[in-house]
Design an enzyme around this catalytic site. Structure first.
Site, mmCIF file in Angstrom:
data_model
loop_
_atom_site.group_PDB
_atom_site.id
_atom_site.type_symbol
_atom_site.label_atom_id
_atom_site.label_comp_id
_atom_site.label_asym_id
_atom_site.label_seq_id
_atom_site.Cartn_x
_atom_site.Cartn_y
_atom_site.Cartn_z
ATOM 1 N N LYS A 117 -26.086 24.678 -66.169
ATOM 2 C CA LYS A 117 -26.369 23.235 -66.256
ATOM 3 C C LYS A 117 -26.976 22.661 -64.976
ATOM 4 O O LYS A 117 -27.714 21.683 -65.028
ATOM 5 C CB LYS A 117 -25.076 22.479 -66.589
ATOM 6 C CG LYS A 117 -24.544 22.747 -67.976
ATOM 7 C CD LYS A 117 -23.246 22.028 -68.260
ATOM 8 C CE LYS A 117 -22.053 22.664 -67.585
ATOM 9 N NZ LYS A 117 -21.627 23.970 -68.102
ATOM 10 N N LYS A 129 -24.169 17.529 -69.045
ATOM 11 C CA LYS A 129 -24.837 17.760 -70.331
ATOM 12 C C LYS A 129 -25.604 16.515 -70.786
ATOM 13 O O LYS A 129 -26.723 16.603 -71.302
ATOM 14 C CB LYS A 129 -23.809 18.189 -71.373
ATOM 15 C CG LYS A 129 -23.227 19.573 -71.057
ATOM 16 C CD LYS A 129 -21.959 19.864 -71.838
ATOM 17 C CE LYS A 129 -21.388 21.233 -71.467
ATOM 18 N NZ LYS A 129 -20.026 21.429 -71.997
#
Lengths: 340, 340
Positions: free
Chosen positions: B125, B224
């Site tokens: 991420k 996210k």
């Protein structure tokens, strides 16, 4: 890209509205441009305009129930089949009514269009549930695409998800709530309505037909299950080869009793592999409320896909609707254009 | 296709197991064949085998905590970066640990691989939340693909769904349960556990770290959300530009009170457009139990996408896991090969 509408009721009109609304967006984002060269409607007639017709004008005529014969400068054909056979469209958009027993007249339209080398997209369950393999083979032979995203869960892109987005996975079972009308009725019954009152309410809202058998006997879900069995698992069965039970025998008492045990009745359509066999069924099941399918209320559809790579994945979305089903045809058109 | 593993922990090993298991399936169904030409692991070292290594043997060595330096016939490199710079792989599979503050060392690995003209797929991420635009532009410049399906909801193919399967739709909002650990804790709290007991249970099961802040403070969900804001909406914000509140202030009493009103606390990550601005947030919300997100229990993830064409579509699936996240890399590899 030259498009031909065959069937111009709710779904066809839904797509026409989307195309008008998104014409600029589609050109700018995907370089996609289109002309409508013909519209065939059972009541309003069949119109061919080789240089492309004014979609807004034709849509208005049909909404006002004026025959397409009066469209200025068009060639009027005697029926849809003549139109298909004499038109040089690139894609036929087939959205006539579903006859699950014969698949007609849609199957004849699709055959004729594929034979002429047109790509075909349809929202019609009949041809898929009965003649999928034959039509898919004909498309391959003719080097064209035959797509039908809207036949299961309308524009919720379940077929794309199964066929492409989950590439590399082994899919072992697909099960879900594939009929919104019955899920709506079951939701109202849980709130205390009797079956009859819940059905009346569904009819008032336009979810259920005056003769509600296709929904409440499970036949609509069965057609979708058969399509999944054929397309995803290579099954060869016809709809009525599979066991099918609807919701007419479920009582308010049984629903209340299930609720006390943390369960909820759902009409579940299911397809799975058993050795080299493909099995399918439609019947009411008590689903655990903590399962994603157990929480689906009202007219919404949902499908749980079991794979070796991810375990269970569930997709929830609309299963019907003017814009939603119209959009399924747009998904297919974009795919034919290599856009996804 | 020549593959290079960089990061060979849980996720890398998960993919390796999938590749071994599916080698025949992938060749038969997609004509996809591969060689592993290198593995870089922080602890076990960096191995280059130009003619392709025996993946089963290398996997066994790493599982037994034996240094890859002892792999017979391989070239041992001093670190991952040297390996990337001296390897002629087609695709780098990047699965090192996430550092959401710096994006390192993953960002340097990805830059180096793209510079050398390798396609890159990552589950990390950090590089996405911080340097998406730069890396995506570098990939375009080099004519290679840069994919990252696993960064949001592991192998549940949410990015493919948003970027491709919903083509033609205008997406106005994305919101969901993007962190399984906190959803697990909230589920146990609804069953009567205190926050501390539920957290301990999550730690026992390996869902939560010893220092659980990344989950419970909402930072994992925030990363996210930032990725979605950048990739789907073209947002430019960094993670800590957006408001973020975790679950540490939610009491058992508040959960019980919400339940009485038909609501359930969920840690909701959200991205939406407001005029030409891209907004994002992470915070606990009372979600209606009849909404698909309200029914998501345990460590499962789910995301609701609002579109102009379909209204709300929700996808529910795993958000973590060895095989599940490993599979996200396989999705990307197949996509690089034109298979979907």
């Amino acid at each position: 890209m030259r498009l031909l509408f065959v069937g111009f009721g709710t779904v066809g009109q839904g797509l026409a509205e989307l195309l008008l609304e998104k014409e600029k967006f589609l050109a700018e984002n995907y370089g996609f441009e289109f002309k409508i060269v013909g519209i065939a409607d059972k009541i309003m007639g069949s119109l061919f305009v080789p240089e492309g017709l004014d979609l807004e004008k034709a849509l208005k005529m049909v909404k006002e129930e004026r025959s397409l014969a009066s469209y200025p400068g068009g060639e009027y054909k005697k029926d849809a089949l003549s139109l298909i056979k004499e038109t040089d469209a690139d894609v036929m958009l087939e959205a006539t009514y579903t006859d699950i027993k014969t698949g007609e007249p849609a199957t004849s339209y699709i055959r004729a269009a594929l034979e002429r080398g047109m790509h075909v997209t349809t929202t019609n369950k009949g041809p898929l549930a009965l003649y999928y393999r034959e039509l898919a083979d004909l498309a391959i032979k003719k080097g064209v695409q035959f797509l039908f995203e809207g036949t299961v869960m309308s524009g919720t892109p379940i077929l794309n998800l199964l066929r492409e987005t989950l590439a590399g996975s082994n899919i072992t079972e697909i099960k879900g709530i594939l009929n919104g009308t019955t899920n709506y009725i079951l939701t109202r019954m849980e709130e205390g309505f009797s079956y009859e009152d819940a059905l009346n309410k569904a009819q008032e809202l336009g979810y259920a037909e005056a003769v509600p058998d296709a929904d409440v006997q499970g036949w609509d879900a069965l057609a979708k299950v058969t399509i999944l069995a054929r397309v995803i698992f290579g099954g060869k069965g016809n709809p009525f080869d599979y066991p099918c039970e609807g919701i007419t025998k479920i009582t308010a008492g049984a629903i209340a009793d299930a609720k006390d045990r943390g369960k909820r009745f759902k009409l579940i359509g299911k397809v799975w592999r058993e050795g080299s066999d493909v099995k399918a069924s439609v019947n009411p099941e008590e689903v655990d409320m903590s399962h994603p399918l157990g929480g689906i209320m009202g007219a919404t559809n949902a499908m749980t896909i079991t794979t070796d790579t991810l375990g269970e994945v569930t997709i929830v979305g609309p299963g019907a609707g003017r814009t939603e089903t119209g959009y399924s045809l747009l998904i297919d058109i974009l795919k034919i254009n290599g856009i996804k």
